[in-house]
Write an enzyme that holds these catalytic residues in place. Structure first.
Site, mmCIF file in Angstrom:
data_model
loop_
_atom_site.group_PDB
_atom_site.id
_atom_site.type_symbol
_atom_site.label_atom_id
_atom_site.label_comp_id
_atom_site.label_asym_id
_atom_site.label_seq_id
_atom_site.Cartn_x
_atom_site.Cartn_y
_atom_site.Cartn_z
ATOM 1 N N PRO A 126 0.787 -1.243 0.000
ATOM 2 C CA PRO A 126 0.000 0.000 0.000
ATOM 3 C C PRO A 126 0.814 1.285 0.000
ATOM 4 O O PRO A 126 0.244 2.362 0.067
ATOM 5 C CB PRO A 126 -0.808 -0.123 1.286
ATOM 6 C CG PRO A 126 0.085 -0.874 2.208
ATOM 7 C CD PRO A 126 0.820 -1.865 1.347
ATOM 8 N N ASP A 133 2.390 -6.888 -13.930
ATOM 9 C CA ASP A 133 2.960 -8.090 -13.335
ATOM 10 C C ASP A 133 4.476 -7.929 -13.306
ATOM 11 O O ASP A 133 5.111 -7.745 -14.354
ATOM 12 C CB ASP A 133 2.564 -9.309 -14.168
ATOM 13 C CG ASP A 133 3.007 -10.624 -13.548
ATOM 14 O OD1 ASP A 133 3.929 -10.620 -12.708
ATOM 15 O OD2 ASP A 133 2.433 -11.668 -13.915
ATOM 16 N N CYS A 143 8.405 -10.087 5.117
ATOM 17 C CA CYS A 143 7.978 -9.988 6.517
ATOM 18 C C CYS A 143 7.650 -11.389 7.031
ATOM 19 O O CYS A 143 6.556 -11.650 7.533
ATOM 20 C CB CYS A 143 6.790 -9.043 6.665
ATOM 21 S SG CYS A 143 5.376 -9.420 5.600
#
Length: 433
Positions: free
Chosen positions: A255, A299, A367
């Site tokens: 984001p 992509d 992460c």
């Protein structure tokens, strides 16, 4: 211990305005995660009807309940004769967590009894909810404090114990059980931001707030002075070390936290992501912070561009490092599909290296707590690509515990436990010849 039977004579008082709405929404969120096995990130339709304060409260109630679910069940077990259906159990769980966190018993019990009475599947349990929560309320806080931290699910705990050892995993679980503070990245001077918000300036440059409340109500939000970003998530850009005027590509950008970091350095940033919907949030964040970047929907594996001086690849991963902030993840995921993710990460590393110019640098990060999504990927990439090497990171901001033998940084949640913990992250900087 004596078990409590339903008090079928109890009648709920009128629910408190606002409080009941947030609690009702929190229960819908629990159903979303525990019954439908979906993530809280899918919860926009549930939260949309609420005003911002109730929306924030509903999210907090749901995440607190998921974070303490095992503890809540342990508190409730002696007080019910048999495990109730999930809709009733979730009402009891929410009440147990609120009472254990010091909420006023009158408001909690009355609201939840009222909610139970209005539900088709829970109306018959109104007396049970009333009796159990009233029985629990006097010593909920003390009993909660004596309970151990919830353990990670077997599908994740086993691999983590093999990778890091049982003692380290237990330390992670202790941090997962704590409500996390809020970390911010400043568009300008982080020391000034920390002073203005009464926060703590972390060694890495992030600003940490405790008990921040509704994010959009904090000073500087509308002005775009900062954005929410866990301290660990802000590290890969520091490792990349972008410079003004450099051509920098942010792969899997939405984001947008890292995109904004990159743009704030004066680099010429291209932000690429496969999802136009997720890029909508990135565009909103760029507009709020008044930071420039070229936004591309494509992509990453097939997009033609470059060459770039530097690339940041925050690759799709299991996200297991974010459990302290996203306690829904262990309930909504099962470990399936990890092999596909690992294969995708390797292909994305290969593609990112191909988009670099000579001497260019790539920071690969995930992460994830799993070495297969971090250290192993970097070792394999260096073996696959002649002339590519991992550069040992340097900088006063680097905690000595983070250094990893293959040349990357491995951050684990219990690092900085005394400061409130940090997300689990892996990152490494690769340099092309």
């Amino acid at each position: 211990m004596r078990r409590t039977r339903p008090d079928r004579t109890a009648r709920p008082a009128a629910p408190a305005p606002g409080g009941a709405a947030a609690r009702q929404a929190a229960l819908r969120l629990l159903t979303l995660v525990l019954a439908e096995r979906r993530l809280l990130s899918d919860a926009a339709p549930v939260l949309a009807p609420l005003d911002p304060p109730d929306r924030a409260r509903a999210q907090r109630l749901a995440t607190d309940t998921l974070r303490g679910l095992a503890r809540a069940d342990a508190l409730l077990a002696p007080l019910v004769e048999r495990r109730p259906p999930m809709p009733v159990l979730n009402i009891l769980r929410l009440g147990a967590v609120e009472l254990a966190h010091g909420a006023a018993a009158h408001g909690v019990v009355n609201d939840l009894v009222g909610i139970a009475g209005r539900g088709k599947r829970t109306a018959g349990a109104r007396g049970l909810v009333n009796a159990v929560l009233r029985r629990l309320s006097p010593d909920a806080e003390a009993r909660w404090a004596d309970l151990p931290a919830p353990r990670l699910p077997k599908w994740l705990r086993g691999p983590l114990v093999r990778a890091w050892g049982a003692e380290t995993v237990a330390a992670m679980e202790a941090v997962h059980a704590m409500p996390p503070p809020l970390d911010l990245t400043a568009r300008g001077d982080p020391a000034v931001l920390a002073h203005s918000l009464g926060g703590t300036l972390l060694p890495t440059g992030s600003v940490r707030l405790d008990g921040a409340g509704q994010v959009s109500a904090l000073p500087g939000y509308d002005a775009g002075d900062w954005w929410v970003q866990d301290a660990a998530a802000a590290l890969p850009v520091r490792l990349l070390d972008p410079r003004p005027g450099e051509r920098v590509l942010d792969l899997c950008a939405a984001p947008g936290g890292k995109t904004m970091q990159l743009a704030a350095t004066g680099a010429e940033v291209t932000a690429l992501d496969l999802s136009d919907e997720r890029l909508g949030r990135l565009r909103e964040n760029l507009a709020r912070t008044r930071l420039p970047a070229e936004v591309v929907v494509a992509d990453a594996l097939t997009w033609e561009g470059g060459p770039f001086d530097a690339i940041l690849l925050d690759a799709p991963c299991s996200a297991t490092g974010t459990i302290r902030r996203h306690p829904d993840l262990p309930f909504a995921r099962s470990g399936e599909g990890l092999g596909d993710l690992i294969g995708l990460q390797a292909r994305m590393i290969d593609r990112a290296l191909a988009l670099l110019g000579p001497g260019g640098r790539l920071v690969f990060c995930t992460c994830s707590l799993l070495p297969e999504e971090g250290e192993a990927q970097v070792r394999a990439a260096v073996e696959r690509h002649e002339g590519v090497r991992a550069e040992p990171p340097e900088g006063a901001w680097i905690d000595a515990r983070w250094s990893s033998p293959e040349g990357g940084l491995r951050v684990l949640p219990h690092h900085w436990a005394g400061r409130g913990g940090i997300d689990g992250f892996y990152m490494a900087r690769l340099r092309r010849a």
